[in-house]
Design an enzyme around this catalytic site. Structure first.
Site, PDB file in Angstrom:
ATOM      1  N   HIS A 106       0.900  -1.225   0.073  1.00 23.63           N
ATOM      2  CA  HIS A 106       0.041   0.070   0.021  1.00 23.63           C
ATOM      3  C   HIS A 106       0.848   1.441  -0.056  1.00 23.63           C
ATOM      4  CE1 HIS A 106      -3.645  -2.367   0.660  1.00 23.63           C
ATOM      5  NE2 HIS A 106      -3.159  -2.863   1.720  1.00 23.63           N
ATOM      6  N   GLU A 143      -4.674 -12.401   7.505  1.00 24.30           N
ATOM      7  CA  GLU A 143      -5.763 -11.424   7.371  1.00 24.30           C
ATOM      8  C   GLU A 143      -6.868 -11.543   6.601  1.00 24.30           C
ATOM      9  OE1 GLU A 143      -3.581  -7.739   5.595  1.00 24.30           O
ATOM     10  OE2 GLU A 143      -2.636  -9.023   4.193  1.00 24.30           O
ATOM     11  N   ASP A 164      -7.634  -5.666   7.465  1.00 21.38           N
ATOM     12  CA  ASP A 164      -8.165  -6.561   6.625  1.00 21.38           C
ATOM     13  C   ASP A 164      -8.757  -7.710   7.497  1.00 21.38           C
ATOM     14  OD1 ASP A 164      -7.844  -5.913   3.925  1.00 21.38           O
ATOM     15  OD2 ASP A 164      -5.664  -6.036   4.046  1.00 21.38           O
TER      16      ASP A 164
END
Ligand code: 3PY
Ligand code: MG
Length: 255
Positions: free
Chosen positions: A46, A151, A177
């Protein structure tokens, strides 16, 4: 500390607080590395990092005595051995779903007989002052760490099988997540459901002889993670710390 210090500290029972680098700028990284961190994680999933910034970041971190971990993108298996060759002390693979995914991670992160990582660590050897490529080859499976992210609902359901994968060093819990997955669509990383899951994952990982790492947002969550049995946390991020500073300044000016 080189590539091996992180493993030694974790194995010795130290609780490690790692910084989280999402921005490519080396001056911001240098400032982050002056913080209270036992490691630094570079985010290629990310965050803004690319291969060039990760290579430069690992170098700067090494010269400042901080071991580097790299989170590669989703399905980033080909990047795993590459960032280890750059000198990373550990890798994190996100959105793992199955034990087969964890075995694929081990295959690219570890040299034979554990895996089938291709040989060519010239940069890591020089950066961390291994005596020779042969010495790195002999020590790398131990010195460098492979973390599978837990996750997704599938990964949590398959946790015992994932933890049984030989050569996997640890699990890295993504609380955001995981919270979305466990609650059926709600982002609530601090909720009871996720906290219970973190405690459960950490306990089962310990029983399986694996390390547990967790992403946290602040100091109280860091203390809770330690109490829950986590071995390492990555805290906030360069951008998060910058944002918190700006908010504190705005609040002071508004007083
Ligand atoms: C998550 O919380 O999902 C993460 O991936 C943390 O970086
Ligand atoms: Mg995540």
């Amino acid at each position: 500390m080189g590539a091996s210090g992180l493993r030694a500290r974790l194995a010795g029972g130290d609780f490690i607080v790692s910084g989280w680098s999402s921005m490519r700028d080396v001056i911001i990284l240098e400032r982050l590395l002056q913080g209270p961190f036992g490691a630094v994680a570079f985010d290629m999933q990310h965050g803004m990092h690319d291969e060039a910034s990760v290579a430069a970041g690992i170098q700067l971190a090494a010269h400042m005595g901080t071991p580097a971990i790299v989170r590669v993108p989703v399905d980033g298996y080909p990047l795993v051995s590459r960032v280890l060759d750059f000198g990373a002390a550990g890798v994190i693979l996100p959105m793992i779903e199955t034990a087969e995914d964890a075995r694929r991670l081990v295959a690219v992160a570890k040299y034979p007989p554990l895996g089938s990582r291709s040989y060519g660590p010239t940069r890591a050897v020089q950066l961390h002052r291994y005596a020779s490529g042969a010495e790195y080859f002999q020590r790398a499976n131990h010195d460098t760490l492979a973390f599978a992210m837990i996750e997704t609902p599938a990964a949590y359901a398959a946790l015992n099988e994932i933890l049984a994968v030989e050569g996997l060093d640890g699990v890295f819990i993504g609380p955001s997540d995981l919270s979305i997955a466990l609650s059926g669509g709600r982002l609530d990383h601090a909720g009871q459901q996720v906290q219970d899951a973190i405690a459960d994952i950490a306990a089962r990982a310990r029983d399986a002889g694996k390390f547990t790492a967790l992403y946290v947002f602040d100091a109280p969550e860091t203390r809770r993670a330690r109490a829950l049995g986590c071995d390492l946390v990555t805290i906030s991020s360069d951008l998060g710390i910058f944002g918190a500073g700006l908010k504190a300044l705005s609040d002071t000016l508004a007083d």
